[in-house]
Design an enzyme around this catalytic site. Structure first.
Site, mmCIF file in Angstrom:
data_model
loop_
_atom_site.group_PDB
_atom_site.id
_atom_site.type_symbol
_atom_site.label_atom_id
_atom_site.label_comp_id
_atom_site.label_asym_id
_atom_site.label_seq_id
_atom_site.Cartn_x
_atom_site.Cartn_y
_atom_site.Cartn_z
ATOM 1 N N TYR A 1 0.824 -1.220 0.000
ATOM 2 C CA TYR A 1 0.000 0.000 0.000
ATOM 3 C C TYR A 1 0.853 1.262 0.000
ATOM 4 C CZ TYR A 1 -4.021 -2.981 0.129
ATOM 5 O OH TYR A 1 -4.948 -3.921 -0.230
ATOM 6 N N ARG B 1 1.528 1.779 -3.572
ATOM 7 C CA ARG B 1 0.345 2.310 -4.254
ATOM 8 C C ARG B 1 0.197 3.812 -3.966
ATOM 9 N NH1 ARG B 1 1.145 -1.789 -5.548
ATOM 10 N NH2 ARG B 1 1.779 -0.490 -7.278
ATOM 11 N N VAL C 1 -9.741 3.005 -4.966
ATOM 12 C CA VAL C 1 -9.242 3.511 -3.688
ATOM 13 C C VAL C 1 -8.369 4.747 -3.909
ATOM 14 C CG1 VAL C 1 -9.434 1.270 -2.562
ATOM 15 C CG2 VAL C 1 -7.284 1.868 -3.694
ATOM 16 N N HIS D 1 -14.689 0.763 -1.489
ATOM 17 C CA HIS D 1 -13.631 -0.146 -1.046
ATOM 18 C C HIS D 1 -12.521 0.560 -0.268
ATOM 19 C CE1 HIS D 1 -14.974 -3.067 -4.461
ATOM 20 N NE2 HIS D 1 -15.781 -3.079 -3.424
ATOM 21 N N GLY E 1 -15.665 1.405 -16.578
ATOM 22 C CA GLY E 1 -14.409 0.723 -16.260
ATOM 23 C C GLY E 1 -14.475 -0.261 -15.117
ATOM 24 N N THR E 2 -15.549 -1.022 -15.056
ATOM 25 C CA THR E 2 -15.589 -2.088 -14.058
ATOM 26 C C THR E 2 -16.055 -3.378 -14.713
ATOM 27 O OG1 THR E 2 -16.672 -2.923 -12.056
ATOM 28 C CG2 THR E 2 -17.809 -1.152 -13.202
ATOM 29 N N SER E 3 -15.385 -4.474 -14.374
ATOM 30 C CA SER E 3 -15.749 -5.765 -14.980
ATOM 31 C C SER E 3 -16.998 -6.339 -14.316
ATOM 32 C CB SER E 3 -14.585 -6.743 -14.835
ATOM 33 O OG SER E 3 -14.274 -6.911 -13.469
HETATM 34 P P1 NAD Z 1 -11.418 -4.748 -13.029
HETATM 35 O O1 NAD Z 1 -9.934 -4.662 -13.256
HETATM 36 O O2 NAD Z 1 -12.010 -6.057 -12.689
HETATM 37 O O3 NAD Z 1 -12.112 -4.240 -14.356
HETATM 38 C C1 NAD Z 1 -11.596 -3.121 -15.048
HETATM 39 C C2 NAD Z 1 -12.466 -2.816 -16.230
HETATM 40 O O4 NAD Z 1 -11.959 -1.622 -16.816
HETATM 41 C C3 NAD Z 1 -12.469 -3.896 -17.307
HETATM 42 O O5 NAD Z 1 -13.797 -4.171 -17.700
HETATM 43 C C4 NAD Z 1 -11.682 -3.231 -18.439
HETATM 44 O O6 NAD Z 1 -12.131 -3.648 -19.718
HETATM 45 C C5 NAD Z 1 -11.976 -1.768 -18.218
HETATM 46 N N1 NAD Z 1 -11.011 -0.836 -18.773
HETATM 47 C C6 NAD Z 1 -9.713 -1.042 -19.133
HETATM 48 N N2 NAD Z 1 -9.169 0.076 -19.626
HETATM 49 C C7 NAD Z 1 -10.146 1.025 -19.583
HETATM 50 C C8 NAD Z 1 -10.196 2.390 -19.972
HETATM 51 N N3 NAD Z 1 -9.143 3.010 -20.504
HETATM 52 N N4 NAD Z 1 -11.364 3.054 -19.793
HETATM 53 C C9 NAD Z 1 -12.447 2.442 -19.272
HETATM 54 N N5 NAD Z 1 -12.460 1.156 -18.903
HETATM 55 C C10 NAD Z 1 -11.311 0.456 -19.062
HETATM 56 O O7 NAD Z 1 -11.754 -3.642 -11.961
HETATM 57 P P2 NAD Z 1 -13.001 -3.452 -10.980
HETATM 58 O O8 NAD Z 1 -14.233 -3.949 -11.628
HETATM 59 O O9 NAD Z 1 -12.913 -2.050 -10.519
HETATM 60 O O10 NAD Z 1 -12.707 -4.412 -9.760
HETATM 61 C C11 NAD Z 1 -11.425 -4.450 -9.247
HETATM 62 C C12 NAD Z 1 -11.231 -4.250 -7.763
HETATM 63 O O11 NAD Z 1 -9.876 -3.789 -7.627
HETATM 64 C C13 NAD Z 1 -12.060 -3.196 -7.129
HETATM 65 O O12 NAD Z 1 -12.447 -3.719 -5.938
HETATM 66 C C14 NAD Z 1 -11.124 -2.009 -6.883
HETATM 67 O O13 NAD Z 1 -11.325 -1.551 -5.558
HETATM 68 C C15 NAD Z 1 -9.737 -2.575 -6.960
HETATM 69 N N6 NAD Z 1 -8.751 -1.729 -7.725
HETATM 70 C C16 NAD Z 1 -8.723 -0.376 -7.582
HETATM 71 C C17 NAD Z 1 -7.840 0.404 -8.343
HETATM 72 C C18 NAD Z 1 -7.807 1.914 -8.143
HETATM 73 O O14 NAD Z 1 -8.153 2.372 -7.062
HETATM 74 N N7 NAD Z 1 -7.442 2.696 -9.157
HETATM 75 C C19 NAD Z 1 -6.989 -0.197 -9.266
HETATM 76 C C20 NAD Z 1 -7.036 -1.612 -9.380
HETATM 77 C C21 NAD Z 1 -7.933 -2.351 -8.614
#
Ligand code: NAD
Length: 233
Positions: A53, A56, A88, A104, A175-177
């Protein structure tokens, strides 16, 4: 003003240079989730988790909100916007979004190891305080832990998030799967009159809903621009 609710995930911050969770080459391939994002992992190796962390947080100081974050902030001129994020990082806030609900947790906050959700012990770190050390204590005398909701832990903000989704006129998923629950289930609370948009350059599995979805197959920056143009009509 129409109520617009954004549900954002790791892809929202991808264009800022923060790795997503599941994309190939993502951060999480280098660090097993069980090691750095579960209470057991923390109990087993607090030093590794603390270092993860710290890294990060250090990275977060080096990146900037992208055009997508900034456009969402600008859209507050025309919409009553609530951002519900699984991220986060603090890039929505830094772009100027004024109402952000973190499901989260928040990287720039730390808390007590014993009572992580007790507001009395949650503290925001200044940017230069990104490095937490073993031995740094919360106000209750326990080791400072990241204010992160790990897998297997309750998501305290989910109820308030549900309320906002239920009231939304427009829901924008970016941007979430939609793999991590309970966040992924929020879509089901959208009312039948709510217009739903999904911005993602890749295919996302949303078969579990009957709600019609307007797909914008683009990255966050271009996608939010297209969303705004579409809403203007
Ligand atoms: P995920 O990685 O499962 O999904 C990411 C999604 O973003 C995918 O569907 C992908 O196709 C899409 N994506 C890729 N590039 C993109 C772009 N340029 N623009 C828009 N979409 C794009 O992530 P999730 O669904 O957020 O779940 C992951 C978990 O990991 C969460 O719980 C989150 O808290 C954590 N996380 C957070 C961060 C952060 O804070 N930035 C980073 C990584 C993971």
């Amino acid at each position: 003003m129409k109520k617009l609710v954004v549900l954002s995930g790791a892809g929202m911050s991808a264009e800022s240079g923060i790795s997503t969770f599941r994309d190939a080459g993502g951060l999480w391939e280098q660090y097993p989730v069980e090691a750095v994002a579960t209470p057991d992992g923390y109990a087993r190796d607090p030093e590794l988790v603390t270092r993860f962390y710290n890294e990060r947080r250090r990275q977060l100081q080096e990146v900037e909100p992208n055009r997508g974050h900034c456009l969402l902030a600008e859209m507050e001129r025309e919409y009553d916007i609530t951002v519900i994020t699984q991220n986060v990082d603090n890039l929505h806030e830094r772009a100027g979004s004024s109402h952000v609900i973190h499901l989260h947790g928040e990287l720039m906050k730390v808390t007590s190891s014993r009572q992580p959700n007790n507001p009395a012990y949650i503290r925001e770190l200044k940017p230069e305080e990104w490095e937490v050390k073993i031995g740094d204590l919360a106000a209750d005398g326990t080791q400072l832990r990241p204010f992160i909701v790990w897998f297997g832990e309750a998501v305290p903000n989910i109820e308030v998030a549900v309320e906002y989704v239920e009231q939304a006129d427009i829901l924008v998923i970016i941007g979430t799967s939609l793999n991590v629950y309970p966040a992924a289930g929020l879509l089901h609370y959208a009312s039948p009159r709510c217009e739903v948009f999904l911005i993602d350059p890749n295919e996302v599995n949303v078969t579990a809903t009957h709600h019609p979805i307007n797909l914008i197959r683009k990255g966050a920056s271009e996608g939010v621009k297209e969303l705004w143009d579409t809403l203007k009509g």
